[in-house]
Design an enzyme around this catalytic site. Structure first.
Site, PDB file in Angstrom:
ATOM      1  N   ASP A   1      -1.718  -0.150   6.317  1.00  0.00           N
ATOM      2  CA  ASP A   1      -2.103   0.394   7.649  1.00  0.00           C
ATOM      3  C   ASP A   1      -3.440   0.547   8.024  1.00  0.00           C
ATOM      4  O   ASP A   1      -3.644   1.088   8.939  1.00  0.00           O
ATOM      5  CB  ASP A   1      -1.703   2.024   7.425  1.00  0.00           C
ATOM      6  CG  ASP A   1      -2.309   2.826   6.607  1.00  0.00           C
ATOM      7  OD1 ASP A   1      -2.783   3.891   6.931  1.00  0.00           O
ATOM      8  OD2 ASP A   1      -2.528   2.471   5.203  1.00  0.00           O
TER       9      ASP A   1
ATOM     10  N   ASP B   1       0.765  -1.170  -0.127  1.00  0.00           N
ATOM     11  CA  ASP B   1       0.106  -0.014  -0.149  1.00  0.00           C
ATOM     12  C   ASP B   1       1.095   1.364  -0.013  1.00  0.00           C
ATOM     13  O   ASP B   1       2.108   1.147   0.174  1.00  0.00           O
ATOM     14  CB  ASP B   1      -0.912  -0.128   1.257  1.00  0.00           C
ATOM     15  CG  ASP B   1      -1.630   1.124   1.322  1.00  0.00           C
ATOM     16  OD1 ASP B   1      -2.463   1.624   0.469  1.00  0.00           O
ATOM     17  OD2 ASP B   1      -1.563   1.860   2.555  1.00  0.00           O
TER      18      ASP B   1
ATOM     19  N   THR C   1      -2.460   0.642  -4.406  1.00  0.00           N
ATOM     20  CA  THR C   1      -3.051   1.724  -3.721  1.00  0.00           C
ATOM     21  C   THR C   1      -4.397   2.169  -4.242  1.00  0.00           C
ATOM     22  O   THR C   1      -4.601   2.063  -5.495  1.00  0.00           O
ATOM     23  CB  THR C   1      -2.130   2.903  -3.967  1.00  0.00           C
ATOM     24  OG1 THR C   1      -2.501   4.213  -3.371  1.00  0.00           O
ATOM     25  CG2 THR C   1      -1.675   3.211  -5.593  1.00  0.00           C
ATOM     26  N   SER C   2      -5.197   2.913  -3.490  1.00  0.00           N
ATOM     27  CA  SER C   2      -6.317   3.636  -3.890  1.00  0.00           C
ATOM     28  C   SER C   2      -6.196   4.672  -4.403  1.00  0.00           C
ATOM     29  O   SER C   2      -7.123   5.284  -5.015  1.00  0.00           O
ATOM     30  CB  SER C   2      -7.336   3.469  -2.587  1.00  0.00           C
ATOM     31  OG  SER C   2      -7.620   2.198  -2.087  1.00  0.00           O
TER      32      SER C   2
ATOM     33  N   LYS D   1     -10.531  -1.092  -2.126  1.00  0.00           N
ATOM     34  CA  LYS D   1     -10.480  -1.797  -1.066  1.00  0.00           C
ATOM     35  C   LYS D   1     -11.666  -1.456  -0.060  1.00  0.00           C
ATOM     36  O   LYS D   1     -12.119  -0.407   0.137  1.00  0.00           O
ATOM     37  CB  LYS D   1      -9.296  -1.250  -0.330  1.00  0.00           C
ATOM     38  CG  LYS D   1      -7.814  -1.822  -1.057  1.00  0.00           C
ATOM     39  CD  LYS D   1      -6.638  -1.155  -0.470  1.00  0.00           C
ATOM     40  CE  LYS D   1      -5.373  -1.243  -1.222  1.00  0.00           C
ATOM     41  NZ  LYS D   1      -4.456  -0.468  -0.729  1.00  0.00           N
TER      42      LYS D   1
ATOM     43  N   ASP E   1      -0.417   5.332   0.811  1.00  0.00           N
ATOM     44  CA  ASP E   1      -0.648   6.006   2.010  1.00  0.00           C
ATOM     45  C   ASP E   1      -0.673   5.440   3.627  1.00  0.00           C
ATOM     46  O   ASP E   1      -1.578   4.548   3.564  1.00  0.00           O
ATOM     47  CB  ASP E   1      -1.929   6.812   1.751  1.00  0.00           C
ATOM     48  CG  ASP E   1      -1.876   7.782   0.617  1.00  0.00           C
ATOM     49  OD1 ASP E   1      -1.013   8.718   0.731  1.00  0.00           O
ATOM     50  OD2 ASP E   1      -2.676   7.363  -0.454  1.00  0.00           O
TER      51      ASP E   1
END
Length: 222
Positions: A170, A18, A113-114, A145, A20
């Site tokens: 995270d 991931d 990643t989103s 996600k 962020d």
């Protein structure tokens, strides 16, 4: 499995990372933009912040404003992504991230990643981090996600079975996505320990990567 901070060794064939909160600390920007959005919509900002980490913006909006047409969420999300991409104030690398990424050169790994391509590119650059060759971004998937699609796609692009991947995450949504994909999860940072990762670390200074001759990777978590 209960998360542990004790010394642990995990063996994998690929790592899925991931961005962020895991590689990049972008909390300052996320807080600024989403708290403004919460105020505009008359929502409790703390409750909003509990939802948004790890998800694509439109998916968070769908949870926070049920019944609002998805086209409004998508339009709002596009505007906010542009705001976030223009705001790099306070964006820094998570401790240990530069060394961790450097230790993965030549080893199978991907960014999952989103964020979309412009935002992920800008944030990694602002944090002084190089982008992995394989990247799964918001444009790459049909579901945000905690859906496992992104992690499963990352594993497929690397040619590695999901069970042989380790995810670094995270957020609650990201950890749930990794688990749903059938992968083991290393939780990074204070949020992660609340959401049942297999192992939790304060930051990436607690992870050491050891390549093995058989093509696997040993992760020493301290």
């Amino acid at each position: 499995m209960t998360a542990t901070a004790a010394p642990t060794v995990l063996t994998a064939r690929a790592l899925l990372l991931d961005m962020d909160g895991t590689l990049v600390n972008s909390d300052a920007v996320v807080e600024r933009i989403w708290r403004r959005w919460a105020e505009h919509h008359g929502l409790d900002a703390d409750e909003v912040m509990n939802v948004v980490h790890g998800r694509q913006g439109h998916a968070s909006m769908a949870l926070l404003l049920p019944g609002r047409p998805m086209e409004q969420n998508l339009a709002d999300n596009a505007r906010m992504l542009a705001e976030e991409t223009a705001d790099m104030d306070g964006v820094v690398a998570i401790p240990g991230a530069p060394e961790f990424l450097a230790s993965l050169r030549g080893l199978p790994h991907a960014l999952v990643t989103s964020a979309d391509v412009p935002l992920s590119t800008a944030r990694m650059a602002a944090a002084g981090l190089g982008l992995p060759d394989v990247r799964v971004t918001a444009e790459s998937v049909g579901a945000s996600k905690p859906d496992p699609e992104g992690f499963l796609k990352g594993a497929a692009e690397l040619g590695v079975a999901p069970a042989e991947c380790v995810v670094f995450e995270d957020s609650g949504a990201g950890i749930a996505a990794g688990k749903a994909a059938g992968m083991r999860v290393v939780g990074v940072g204070p949020r992660a320990g609340l959401h049942g990762p297999d192992v939790v670390v304060r930051d990436l200074t607690q992870v050491r990567v050891e390549p093995v001759e058989d093509g696997t990777v040993r992760l020493h978590v301290s």
